[in-house]
Enzyme design. Structure first.
Site, PDB file in Angstrom:
ATOM      1  N   ASP A   7       0.886  -1.163   0.000  1.00 37.75           N
ATOM      2  CA  ASP A   7       0.000   0.000   0.000  1.00 37.75           C
ATOM      3  C   ASP A   7       0.922   1.210   0.000  1.00 37.75           C
ATOM      4  O   ASP A   7       1.423   1.617   1.048  1.00 37.75           O
ATOM      5  CB  ASP A   7      -0.899  -0.017   1.238  1.00 37.75           C
ATOM      6  CG  ASP A   7      -1.855   1.159   1.262  1.00 37.75           C
ATOM      7  OD1 ASP A   7      -2.359   1.548   0.195  1.00 37.75           O
ATOM      8  OD2 ASP A   7      -2.089   1.703   2.362  1.00 37.75           O
ATOM      9  N   GLU A  68      -1.089  -1.272  -4.883  1.00 34.99           N
ATOM     10  CA  GLU A  68      -2.318  -0.511  -5.117  1.00 34.99           C
ATOM     11  C   GLU A  68      -2.099   0.455  -6.281  1.00 34.99           C
ATOM     12  O   GLU A  68      -1.124   1.203  -6.295  1.00 34.99           O
ATOM     13  CB  GLU A  68      -2.716   0.265  -3.871  1.00 34.99           C
ATOM     14  CG  GLU A  68      -4.032   1.005  -4.046  1.00 34.99           C
ATOM     15  CD  GLU A  68      -4.485   1.675  -2.769  1.00 34.99           C
ATOM     16  OE1 GLU A  68      -5.129   1.000  -1.949  1.00 34.99           O
ATOM     17  OE2 GLU A  68      -4.178   2.862  -2.594  1.00 34.99           O
ATOM     18  N   ASP A 141      -2.711   1.249   6.905  1.00 32.19           N
ATOM     19  CA  ASP A 141      -1.865   0.971   5.738  1.00 32.19           C
ATOM     20  C   ASP A 141      -1.397  -0.487   5.747  1.00 32.19           C
ATOM     21  O   ASP A 141      -1.272  -1.117   4.695  1.00 32.19           O
ATOM     22  CB  ASP A 141      -0.643   1.893   5.723  1.00 32.19           C
ATOM     23  CG  ASP A 141      -1.020   3.344   5.873  1.00 32.19           C
ATOM     24  OD1 ASP A 141      -1.310   3.986   4.849  1.00 32.19           O
ATOM     25  OD2 ASP A 141      -1.061   3.826   7.020  1.00 32.19           O
TER      26      ASP A 141
END
EC number: 3.1.21.10
Length: 185
Positions: A7, A68, A141
């Site tokens: 992430d 991501e 996160d």
């Protein structure tokens, strides 16, 4: 299949490793956050993110890296930092020959919770349940990185079948006849 989920972020870059196959219980191998000081120079921050990701790659030896996909945010500065950290993760994996998959936030949320509009708390709760953890990983996160890895494990078989089908039906380039020996064109 062992997947490192990333992430991306400059201040907090979530990382999580999940192992398993679609349709079977999954196992969390590790989870954490690569942190950089907000007041440090950009170059130093990117190097710190690179070193952190390289350490995770060395320690956990994933077969795939799921990152991501950066999407347009209202805050351009945040989107830029996220894109830069994303590029570092892609570079680290590609340098080692590890395949990289990009997943959108809504794709990850839908895979893990059933809704592409789920909030962070719902994602954290489902990651906790799916990996049989005692509490949601903190900060968010870290939970998001695990969700990325889970999403990739669950979606990889369908994605691979789709790629194979496309390759079977792709137009083939015409073969060029060989040039006879001793002749140049």
């Amino acid at each position: 299949m062992r997947v490192l989920g990333v992430d991306p972020g400059l201040t907090r870059c979530g990382v999580g490793v999940v192992e398993g196959v679609a349709g079977r219980p999954l196992t969390m191998i590790g989870v954490g956050v690569v942190r950089t000081p907000a007041d440090a120079e950009l170059g130093h921050r990117l190097v710190a993110v690179e070193q952190g990701i390289e350490q995770w790659l060395d320690e956990h030896r994933p077969e795939f890296v799921a990152v991501e996909r950066v999407f347009s945010q209202h805050n351009v500065r945040t989107a830029t930092g996220t894109a830069q950290a994303s590029a570092v993760a892609i570079l680290c994996a590609s340098r080692r020959g590890i395949p990289v998959a990009l997943h959108t936030p809504s794709e990850v949320k839908a895979a893990v919770t059933g809704s592409g509009r789920a909030d962070k708390a719902q994602v954290g709760a489902m990651v906790t349940r799916l990996l049989r953890l005692t509490a949601p990983p903190k900060p968010a996160d870290a939970a998001d990185a695990l969700a990325l890895a889970i999403c990739h494990i669950w979606r990889a078989p369908a994605h691979n079948r789709l790629q194979q089908a496309v390759a079977l039906h792709a137009p083939r380039a015409p073969r060029t006849p060989p040039v006879p020996k001793g002749r140049t064109t």
